[in-house]
Design a protein around this motif. Structure first.
Motif, PDB file in Angstrom:
ATOM      1  N   GLU A 110       0.833  -1.192   0.000  1.00  0.00           N
ATOM      2  CA  GLU A 110       0.000   0.000   0.000  1.00  0.00           C
ATOM      3  C   GLU A 110       0.872   1.248   0.000  1.00  0.00           C
ATOM      4  O   GLU A 110       1.938   1.278   0.627  1.00  0.00           O
ATOM      5  CB  GLU A 110      -0.924   0.022   1.218  1.00  0.00           C
ATOM      6  N   PHE A 111       0.417   2.265  -0.735  1.00  0.00           N
ATOM      7  CA  PHE A 111       1.143   3.533  -0.743  1.00  0.00           C
ATOM      8  C   PHE A 111       1.014   4.210   0.617  1.00  0.00           C
ATOM      9  O   PHE A 111      -0.076   4.298   1.185  1.00  0.00           O
ATOM     10  CB  PHE A 111       0.589   4.460  -1.830  1.00  0.00           C
ATOM     11  N   ARG A 112       2.148   4.697   1.132  1.00  0.00           N
ATOM     12  CA  ARG A 112       2.157   5.458   2.378  1.00  0.00           C
ATOM     13  C   ARG A 112       3.146   6.608   2.265  1.00  0.00           C
ATOM     14  O   ARG A 112       4.073   6.567   1.467  1.00  0.00           O
ATOM     15  CB  ARG A 112       2.504   4.544   3.562  1.00  0.00           C
ATOM     16  N   GLU A 113       2.912   7.621   3.085  1.00  0.00           N
ATOM     17  CA  GLU A 113       3.746   8.823   3.023  1.00  0.00           C
ATOM     18  C   GLU A 113       5.180   8.539   3.458  1.00  0.00           C
ATOM     19  O   GLU A 113       6.113   9.173   2.974  1.00  0.00           O
ATOM     20  CB  GLU A 113       3.142   9.920   3.906  1.00  0.00           C
ATOM     21  N   ASP A 114       5.370   7.602   4.367  1.00  0.00           N
ATOM     22  CA  ASP A 114       6.713   7.304   4.865  1.00  0.00           C
ATOM     23  C   ASP A 114       6.781   5.843   5.275  1.00  0.00           C
ATOM     24  O   ASP A 114       5.773   5.129   5.273  1.00  0.00           O
ATOM     25  CB  ASP A 114       7.056   8.211   6.049  1.00  0.00           C
ATOM     26  N   ASP A 115       7.967   5.399   5.644  1.00  0.00           N
ATOM     27  CA  ASP A 115       8.170   3.996   6.027  1.00  0.00           C
ATOM     28  C   ASP A 115       7.390   3.660   7.293  1.00  0.00           C
ATOM     29  O   ASP A 115       7.319   4.450   8.244  1.00  0.00           O
ATOM     30  CB  ASP A 115       9.656   3.728   6.271  1.00  0.00           C
ATOM     31  N   THR A 116       6.837   2.469   7.324  1.00  0.00           N
ATOM     32  CA  THR A 116       6.153   1.935   8.499  1.00  0.00           C
ATOM     33  C   THR A 116       6.571   0.484   8.674  1.00  0.00           C
ATOM     34  O   THR A 116       7.233  -0.093   7.795  1.00  0.00           O
ATOM     35  CB  THR A 116       4.618   2.011   8.331  1.00  0.00           C
ATOM     36  N   PRO A 117       6.187  -0.165   9.765  1.00  0.00           N
ATOM     37  CA  PRO A 117       6.487  -1.597   9.917  1.00  0.00           C
ATOM     38  C   PRO A 117       5.691  -2.483   8.966  1.00  0.00           C
ATOM     39  O   PRO A 117       5.927  -3.695   8.917  1.00  0.00           O
ATOM     40  CB  PRO A 117       6.099  -1.881  11.372  1.00  0.00           C
ATOM     41  N   LEU A 118       4.777  -1.909   8.209  1.00  0.00           N
ATOM     42  CA  LEU A 118       3.996  -2.680   7.247  1.00  0.00           C
ATOM     43  C   LEU A 118       4.709  -2.705   5.902  1.00  0.00           C
ATOM     44  O   LEU A 118       5.823  -2.197   5.754  1.00  0.00           O
ATOM     45  CB  LEU A 118       2.596  -2.078   7.121  1.00  0.00           C
ATOM     46  N   SER A 119       4.064  -3.279   4.909  1.00  0.00           N
ATOM     47  CA  SER A 119       4.635  -3.328   3.563  1.00  0.00           C
ATOM     48  C   SER A 119       4.204  -2.065   2.825  1.00  0.00           C
ATOM     49  O   SER A 119       3.022  -1.868   2.559  1.00  0.00           O
ATOM     50  CB  SER A 119       4.166  -4.590   2.834  1.00  0.00           C
ATOM     51  N   ASP A 120       5.201  -1.225   2.463  1.00  0.00           N
ATOM     52  CA  ASP A 120       4.921   0.118   1.980  1.00  0.00           C
ATOM     53  C   ASP A 120       5.401   0.325   0.552  1.00  0.00           C
ATOM     54  O   ASP A 120       6.346  -0.319   0.083  1.00  0.00           O
ATOM     55  CB  ASP A 120       5.618   1.160   2.867  1.00  0.00           C
ATOM     56  N   ILE A 121       4.739   1.288  -0.105  1.00  0.00           N
ATOM     57  CA  ILE A 121       5.226   1.882  -1.342  1.00  0.00           C
ATOM     58  C   ILE A 121       5.461   3.348  -1.010  1.00  0.00           C
ATOM     59  O   ILE A 121       4.526   4.070  -0.663  1.00  0.00           O
ATOM     60  CB  ILE A 121       4.205   1.751  -2.486  1.00  0.00           C
TER      61      ILE A 121
END
Length: 267
Positions: free
Chosen positions: A122-133
């Protein structure tokens, strides 16, 4: 093409521009910190192109990265293109698998993913512990993200609405004459209200008298003069009831006469 704890990399640790990576396979598995990376420390990130026929699967902190300025320096993020028009892109959401084209002081990169369906990323504004774009920049302009899920048509089943509001003409119905009440309230006690469990049943509360209809307003059925009573079964066209409720076979059909009277009459 399973890759476990393996890195395909064209990193630039100095002032050189990051290189490009192009990978094509039927199936790609990135697992246990598996990476495809074209990141740089202080210059523009490289470009990554991944062509997949069936499946791109990312597990356990795997990454596809074209980030720039990882040494807290300049450089635009690279571009990441994932093409799976007939396949799927899957990343387990809580395993921190990332696709990122970030930057530090300059512009973030661009990410384009085309697939039948995309799961977990999923697109996110910044890095998270989830799987990010992510395509963000710490001090510069963010990049762009284009996510194309070919098996989903957002407009399917939708109805095109008119641009201007629709004016609905209401039927005038019964008009209230001058000086007449538009609404009347009748206090009939408890009619229709069920008693409480600890109260006796009140039958009177449920009895409603029938309204007497005018003869002119009711429907009537006229019986023809029975002159063609027959005993020949071949000529029988119907059966009727006489006013005395006797059944008579006849070769004539009864005529139903219905008088329709409007509910509202002029005042």
């Amino acid at each position: 093409m399973p890759w476990q704890t393996t890195r395909v990399s064209v990193n630039s640790q100095g002032s050189g521009v990051g290189g490009d990576i192009q990978v094509s396979a039927r199936r790609i598995n990135l697992d246990n910190n598996g990476d495809i990376t074209a990141a740089t420390q202080s210059t523009n990130g490289g470009n990554i192109t991944v062509n997949v026929l069936d499946l791109l699967l990312m597990r356990h902190q795997s990454n596809i990265s074209a980030s720039a300025g990882e040494g807290q320096a300049g450089g635009n993020g690279g571009n990441i293109t994932i093409n799976a028009p007939k396949g799927f892109v899957v990343a387990v959401p809580r395993e921190d698998n990332d696709v990122k084209a970030q930057a530090f002081t300059d512009r973030g990169g661009n990410v384009s993913i085309t697939s039948q369906r995309r799961f977990g990323l999923e697109f996110r504004e910044d890095d998270t512990p989830l799987s990010d774009i992510t395509v963000s920049s710490r001090f510069g302009e963010d990049g762009t993200t284009q996510l194309n899920d070919l098996s989903i048509d957002p407009s399917r089943g939708l109805t095109q609405l008119p641009e201007t509001p629709r004016i609905v003409e209401l039927s005038e119905g019964c008009q209230v004459s001058d000086g007449k009440e538009a609404v009347q309230f009748f206090d009939i006690g408890r009619g229709g209200t069920p008693p409480r469990p600890d109260e006796p049943l009140n039958i009177d509360s449920y009895l409603i008298e029938w309204n007497q209809l005018d003869a002119e307003k009711s429907n009537s059925l006229s019986f023809p003069t029975i002159t063609n009573i027959t005993s020949n079964h071949e000529n029988i066209r119907g059966k009727i009831f006489t006013p005395n409720w006797e059944i008579v076979k006849t070769n004539q059909l009864p005529t139903a006469i219905t008088r329709m009277t409007a509910f509202c009459q002029s005042q």
